[in-house]
Design a protein around this motif. Structure first.
Motif, PDB file in Angstrom:
ATOM      1  N   VAL A  77      32.446  43.839  36.385  1.00  0.00           N
ATOM      2  CA  VAL A  77      33.408  44.642  35.617  1.00  0.00           C
ATOM      3  C   VAL A  77      34.645  43.818  35.283  1.00  0.00           C
ATOM      4  O   VAL A  77      35.170  43.874  34.160  1.00  0.00           O
ATOM      5  CB  VAL A  77      33.806  45.906  36.403  1.00  0.00           C
ATOM      6  CG1 VAL A  77      34.983  46.623  35.739  1.00  0.00           C
ATOM      7  CG2 VAL A  77      32.617  46.855  36.516  1.00  0.00           C
ATOM      8  N   TYR A  78      35.111  43.025  36.252  1.00  0.00           N
ATOM      9  CA  TYR A  78      36.289  42.189  36.020  1.00  0.00           C
ATOM     10  C   TYR A  78      36.073  41.241  34.849  1.00  0.00           C
ATOM     11  O   TYR A  78      36.949  41.084  33.979  1.00  0.00           O
ATOM     12  CB  TYR A  78      36.609  41.407  37.297  1.00  0.00           C
ATOM     13  CG  TYR A  78      37.629  40.312  37.107  1.00  0.00           C
ATOM     14  CD1 TYR A  78      38.986  40.605  37.032  1.00  0.00           C
ATOM     15  CD2 TYR A  78      37.240  38.982  36.994  1.00  0.00           C
ATOM     16  CE1 TYR A  78      39.924  39.599  36.843  1.00  0.00           C
ATOM     17  CE2 TYR A  78      38.169  37.975  36.805  1.00  0.00           C
ATOM     18  CZ  TYR A  78      39.507  38.289  36.738  1.00  0.00           C
ATOM     19  OH  TYR A  78      40.418  37.290  36.539  1.00  0.00           O
ATOM     20  N   PHE A  79      34.899  40.613  34.789  1.00  0.00           N
ATOM     21  CA  PHE A  79      34.649  39.663  33.698  1.00  0.00           C
ATOM     22  C   PHE A  79      34.230  40.352  32.407  1.00  0.00           C
ATOM     23  O   PHE A  79      34.365  39.768  31.327  1.00  0.00           O
ATOM     24  CB  PHE A  79      33.653  38.591  34.135  1.00  0.00           C
ATOM     25  CG  PHE A  79      34.312  37.524  34.964  1.00  0.00           C
ATOM     26  CD1 PHE A  79      35.027  36.510  34.357  1.00  0.00           C
ATOM     27  CD2 PHE A  79      34.269  37.566  36.344  1.00  0.00           C
ATOM     28  CE1 PHE A  79      35.675  35.533  35.099  1.00  0.00           C
ATOM     29  CE2 PHE A  79      34.909  36.606  37.109  1.00  0.00           C
ATOM     30  CZ  PHE A  79      35.619  35.583  36.483  1.00  0.00           C
ATOM     31  N   MET A  80      33.767  41.594  32.479  1.00  0.00           N
ATOM     32  CA  MET A  80      33.610  42.384  31.259  1.00  0.00           C
ATOM     33  C   MET A  80      34.983  42.632  30.632  1.00  0.00           C
ATOM     34  O   MET A  80      35.141  42.628  29.412  1.00  0.00           O
ATOM     35  CB  MET A  80      32.916  43.711  31.554  1.00  0.00           C
ATOM     36  CG  MET A  80      31.416  43.593  31.779  1.00  0.00           C
ATOM     37  SD  MET A  80      30.627  45.195  32.102  1.00  0.00           S
ATOM     38  CE  MET A  80      30.724  45.939  30.454  1.00  0.00           C
ATOM     39  N   ASN A  81      35.990  42.842  31.498  1.00  0.00           N
ATOM     40  CA  ASN A  81      37.383  42.946  31.016  1.00  0.00           C
ATOM     41  C   ASN A  81      37.765  41.731  30.203  1.00  0.00           C
ATOM     42  O   ASN A  81      38.233  41.818  29.070  1.00  0.00           O
ATOM     43  CB  ASN A  81      38.335  43.036  32.217  1.00  0.00           C
ATOM     44  CG  ASN A  81      38.675  44.446  32.609  1.00  0.00           C
ATOM     45  OD1 ASN A  81      38.840  45.298  31.749  1.00  0.00           O
ATOM     46  ND2 ASN A  81      38.758  44.691  33.882  1.00  0.00           N
ATOM     47  N   PHE A  82      37.561  40.567  30.814  1.00  0.00           N
ATOM     48  CA  PHE A  82      37.999  39.307  30.224  1.00  0.00           C
ATOM     49  C   PHE A  82      37.247  39.006  28.931  1.00  0.00           C
ATOM     50  O   PHE A  82      37.842  38.734  27.885  1.00  0.00           O
ATOM     51  CB  PHE A  82      37.778  38.184  31.245  1.00  0.00           C
ATOM     52  CG  PHE A  82      38.413  36.874  30.886  1.00  0.00           C
ATOM     53  CD1 PHE A  82      39.710  36.593  31.258  1.00  0.00           C
ATOM     54  CD2 PHE A  82      37.719  35.918  30.176  1.00  0.00           C
ATOM     55  CE1 PHE A  82      40.313  35.381  30.927  1.00  0.00           C
ATOM     56  CE2 PHE A  82      38.293  34.703  29.843  1.00  0.00           C
ATOM     57  CZ  PHE A  82      39.589  34.440  30.217  1.00  0.00           C
ATOM     58  N   ALA A  83      35.907  39.071  28.998  1.00  0.00           N
ATOM     59  CA  ALA A  83      35.088  38.688  27.848  1.00  0.00           C
ATOM     60  C   ALA A  83      35.149  39.726  26.736  1.00  0.00           C
ATOM     61  O   ALA A  83      35.209  39.380  25.551  1.00  0.00           O
ATOM     62  CB  ALA A  83      33.638  38.479  28.293  1.00  0.00           C
ATOM     63  N   GLY A  84      35.128  41.009  27.106  1.00  0.00           N
ATOM     64  CA  GLY A  84      35.201  42.057  26.089  1.00  0.00           C
ATOM     65  C   GLY A  84      36.478  41.973  25.285  1.00  0.00           C
ATOM     66  O   GLY A  84      36.468  42.049  24.043  1.00  0.00           O
ATOM     67  N   LEU A  85      37.603  41.787  25.977  1.00  0.00           N
ATOM     68  CA  LEU A  85      38.889  41.684  25.290  1.00  0.00           C
ATOM     69  C   LEU A  85      38.947  40.443  24.417  1.00  0.00           C
ATOM     70  O   LEU A  85      39.437  40.469  23.282  1.00  0.00           O
ATOM     71  CB  LEU A  85      40.015  41.659  26.325  1.00  0.00           C
ATOM     72  CG  LEU A  85      41.444  41.667  25.781  1.00  0.00           C
ATOM     73  CD1 LEU A  85      41.744  42.985  25.095  1.00  0.00           C
ATOM     74  CD2 LEU A  85      42.441  41.428  26.918  1.00  0.00           C
ATOM     75  N   PHE A  86      38.416  39.326  24.931  1.00  0.00           N
ATOM     76  CA  PHE A  86      38.475  38.055  24.202  1.00  0.00           C
ATOM     77  C   PHE A  86      37.752  38.155  22.863  1.00  0.00           C
ATOM     78  O   PHE A  86      38.239  37.666  21.838  1.00  0.00           O
ATOM     79  CB  PHE A  86      37.863  36.942  25.060  1.00  0.00           C
ATOM     80  CG  PHE A  86      37.978  35.576  24.458  1.00  0.00           C
ATOM     81  CD1 PHE A  86      39.145  34.839  24.587  1.00  0.00           C
ATOM     82  CD2 PHE A  86      36.926  35.010  23.767  1.00  0.00           C
ATOM     83  CE1 PHE A  86      39.260  33.577  24.038  1.00  0.00           C
ATOM     84  CE2 PHE A  86      37.028  33.744  23.211  1.00  0.00           C
ATOM     85  CZ  PHE A  86      38.198  33.027  23.348  1.00  0.00           C
ATOM     86  N   PHE A  87      36.582  38.800  22.853  1.00  0.00           N
ATOM     87  CA  PHE A  87      35.776  38.831  21.639  1.00  0.00           C
ATOM     88  C   PHE A  87      36.119  40.006  20.722  1.00  0.00           C
ATOM     89  O   PHE A  87      35.859  39.951  19.523  1.00  0.00           O
ATOM     90  CB  PHE A  87      34.283  38.869  21.994  1.00  0.00           C
ATOM     91  CG  PHE A  87      33.747  37.555  22.470  1.00  0.00           C
ATOM     92  CD1 PHE A  87      33.433  36.544  21.582  1.00  0.00           C
ATOM     93  CD2 PHE A  87      33.577  37.307  23.824  1.00  0.00           C
ATOM     94  CE1 PHE A  87      32.957  35.321  22.013  1.00  0.00           C
ATOM     95  CE2 PHE A  87      33.094  36.090  24.271  1.00  0.00           C
ATOM     96  CZ  PHE A  87      32.787  35.093  23.366  1.00  0.00           C
ATOM     97  N   MET A  88      36.694  41.090  21.248  1.00  0.00           N
ATOM     98  CA  MET A  88      36.967  42.274  20.432  1.00  0.00           C
ATOM     99  C   MET A  88      38.389  42.306  19.868  1.00  0.00           C
ATOM    100  O   MET A  88      38.652  42.969  18.869  1.00  0.00           O
ATOM    101  CB  MET A  88      36.743  43.554  21.255  1.00  0.00           C
ATOM    102  CG  MET A  88      35.316  43.771  21.713  1.00  0.00           C
ATOM    103  SD  MET A  88      34.152  43.994  20.344  1.00  0.00           S
ATOM    104  CE  MET A  88      33.172  42.493  20.533  1.00  0.00           C
ATOM    105  N   PHE A  89      39.311  41.585  20.504  1.00  0.00           N
ATOM    106  CA  PHE A  89      40.717  41.767  20.154  1.00  0.00           C
ATOM    107  C   PHE A  89      41.050  41.287  18.741  1.00  0.00           C
ATOM    108  O   PHE A  89      41.849  41.914  18.043  1.00  0.00           O
ATOM    109  CB  PHE A  89      41.604  41.032  21.173  1.00  0.00           C
ATOM    110  CG  PHE A  89      43.074  41.309  20.979  1.00  0.00           C
ATOM    111  CD1 PHE A  89      43.610  42.519  21.376  1.00  0.00           C
ATOM    112  CD2 PHE A  89      43.910  40.371  20.399  1.00  0.00           C
ATOM    113  CE1 PHE A  89      44.955  42.800  21.196  1.00  0.00           C
ATOM    114  CE2 PHE A  89      45.255  40.634  20.210  1.00  0.00           C
ATOM    115  CZ  PHE A  89      45.776  41.850  20.616  1.00  0.00           C
TER     116      PHE A  89
END
Length: 407
Positions: free
Chosen positions: A235-247
Motif C-alpha cells: 500500500v505504501y508503494f502504491m501511494n508513491f507509484a500511483g501519485l507519480f504516474f497520475m499526478f
C-alpha cells in the motif's frame, strides 16, 4: 514471538560505519542509478514506433518480473550466497543495458525488460540479504533510513545528469548502455566483502546455511504481523507509484502549470529526513512513525481532492514528503525486529516483493480508477487505502524490544 537473544555471526559487523554497510550503500546507489536512467523510457519507446497502449506494459513488466522471483527464490538467499548472486546480477544488468542499443521490436524489448528485471531481482535480493546481516542491533531504523536514501538519490540526480548529457548522446539508448559502467566499482566491493568474510572465519570450516524449510516458511508467513507488514508495504508503494504516474495528468486537467516542483520538494524532504534525521527511526516508536506516514499520505490525497489553487501545491508536497519519508524505514525496521534471525533475509526480500507489487499496482489500479471516476475518485480511493493501512497497523503492530546479541 522473536527470541530476545541470538548468537552472533563471528563475521557480522557491529557498526553502521563498517565496510560492509557503507559498501552496500554505494552498491545500492549504483544499482538504482541503472534503474533511474529509464525515467524517459516512455519517450524512447515512442521514438521506436511502439504503440501507446503497450508502452506502459513494457515499462511495468520490469517490476512485475521481480514479484514471483522474490516470492519463490528469495527464501533461499542469505548472506552466504548473496555476494555471488550479486555478481550475477551485475553481469545481467550490464548486458541488458548494452542490448538496448540494438533491440527495437516489441517482443525483443519485452524479453529485454524481463531479463533486466531478473538482474534487478538478483541485485535487490542480495543487497537486502546482506543488509539485514550487517545491521547492528539497535540501529535497524537508522540503517534502513540511510539505505533508502541511497535508493532515492539516483531518482533526483540521474535525470538531471542524463538531460545535461543528452546533446552529446546519439539516442536515449546510449544512456541505458553507458550507465552499467558505474557497476564496475560494485564488483570490487563484492570481492572485498567475500575476502573479508573468509578472513574473519580464519580459514575454519564453512558454516552451513540454516535456511528455513517450506513448512517453516508457511508458519512464518501465517504470523499476522508479518502478513500485515507485507500488505502495508504494498500500500505504501502504491501511494508513491500511483501519485507519480497520475499526478501529471491531473495537473494538466486543472491547469496547475509546471508540476516538477511538486516532486522536487517531495523528494528533497524525503531525502533530508531519512539522511539527516535517520536517528529518529530508532528513538521514536516505529509503529507511531508508520501510522503518521499513512495519516499524512491520506491527508495529502484528500487535500488534492479538495485543491482549489496552484498555490497549495508546495504545502501539499511537504505533507507527502514527510509522510512518505517515514514509511519505508519504519516498516522495514519493524519487519527486522519482528523476524527471527533466520527469517530476516527472507522477510526483507518479501518486503521488496511488496515494493515491486506496489510499483506495478499503483499506476495500473490508479489508471482504472481514473477511467471509472476521474482524478477526484482516484484521490478518494487512495485516502481509503491509507486509512485501511493505518487501522491495520494500529490494531496489529507493535514495536518489539531491541534484540540483544550474546557476546
Amino acid at each position: 514471538m522473536p527470541p530476545q537473544t541470538t548468537s552472533a555471526d563471528p563475521g557480522q559487523p557491529r557498526s553502521l560505519l563498517s565496510f560492509e554497510y557503507l559498501g552496500l550503500l554505494g552498491i545500492a546507489l549504483l544499482v538504482f542509478s541503472n534503474v533511474a536512467v529509464f525515467y524517459d523510457l516512455y519517450g524512447h519507446l515512442a521514438s521506436l514506433g511502439i504503440s501507446g497502449g503497450t508502452r506502459g506494459f513494457l515499462i511495468g513488466v520490469f517490476s512485475l518480473t521481480t514479484v514471483p522471483l522474490f516470492f519463490f527464490a528469495a527464501p533461499f538467499i542469505d548472506h552466504r550466497n548473496a555476494p555471488y548472486l550479486m555478481l550475477l546480477g551485475i553481469a545481467v544488468m550490464a548486458g541488458s543495458g548494452l542490448a538496448y542499443l540494438w533491440v527495437q521490436s516489441f517482443w525483443g524489448l519485452l524479453t529485454l525488460r524481463v531479463i533486466n528485471g531478473v538482474g534487478l531481482f538478483c541485485m535487490s535480493a542480495s543487497c537486502m540479504a546482506l543488509l539485514v546481516w550487517v545491521l547492528p542491533e539497535g540501529k535497524s531504523g537508522q540503517g534502513f533510513a540511510l539505505y533508502s536514501s541511497a535508493i532515492l538519490l539516483p531518482y533526483a540526480l540521474v535525470p538531471l545528469v542524463v538531460d545535461a548529457l543528452a546533446p552529446w548522446l546519439p539516442t536515449r539508448a546510449h544512456a541505458y548502455a553507458g550507465m552499467p559502467i558505474l557497476l564496475l566499482p560494485a564488483v570490487g566491493v563484492v570481492l572485498v566483502v567475500v575476502r573479508r568474510r573468509r578472513r574473519d572465519r580464519g580459514g575454519g570450516p564453512k558454516a552451513k546455511a540454516n535456511l528455513p524449510s517450506m513448512r517453516e516458511m508457511r508458519k512464518n508467513l501465517a504470523r499476522l504481523p508479518i502478513a500485515v507488514m507485507i500488505m502495508a508495504n504494498a500500500v505504501y508503494f502504491m501511494n508513491f507509484a500511483g501519485l507519480f504516474f497520475m499526478f501529471k495528468g491531473y495537473a494538466q486537467q486543472v491547469d496547475l502549470g509546471n508540476v516538477g516542483k511538486f516532486f522536487t520538494v517531495q523528494m528533497l524532504i524525503m531525502l533530508a529526513i531519512r539522511t539527516f534525521g535517520s536517528g529518529i527511526f530508532d528513538r521514536v516508536s516505529k509503529v507511531a512513525l508508520l501510522c503518521a506516514a499513512f495519516f499524512l499520505a491520506g491527508c495529502g490525497h484528500l487535500a488534492l481532492a479538495l485543491l482549489e489553487g496552484a498555490y497549495w501545491i508546495v504545502p501539499i508536497a511537504v505533507i507527502f514528503g514527510v509522510g512518505l519519508a517515514l514509511g519505508f524505514p519504519s516498516l522495514n525496521s519493524l519487519m527486522y525486529l519482528h523476524s527471527e534471525p533466520r527469517y530476516r533475509a527472507m522477510n526483507a526480500n518479501l518486503m521488496m516483493m511488496a515494493l515491486q507489487a506496489g510499483y506495478f499496482l499503483g499506476p495500473m489500479v490508479g489508471a482504472l480508477v481514473v477511467a471509472w471516476g476521474g482524478y477526484h475518485a482516484f484521490f478518494l480511493v487512495w485516502v481509503g487505502l491509507n486509512l485501511a493501512g493505518l487501522i491495520s497497523c494500529v490494531l496489529v503492530l507493535r514495536t518489539p524490544p531491541v534484540v540483544v546479541l550474546k557476546k
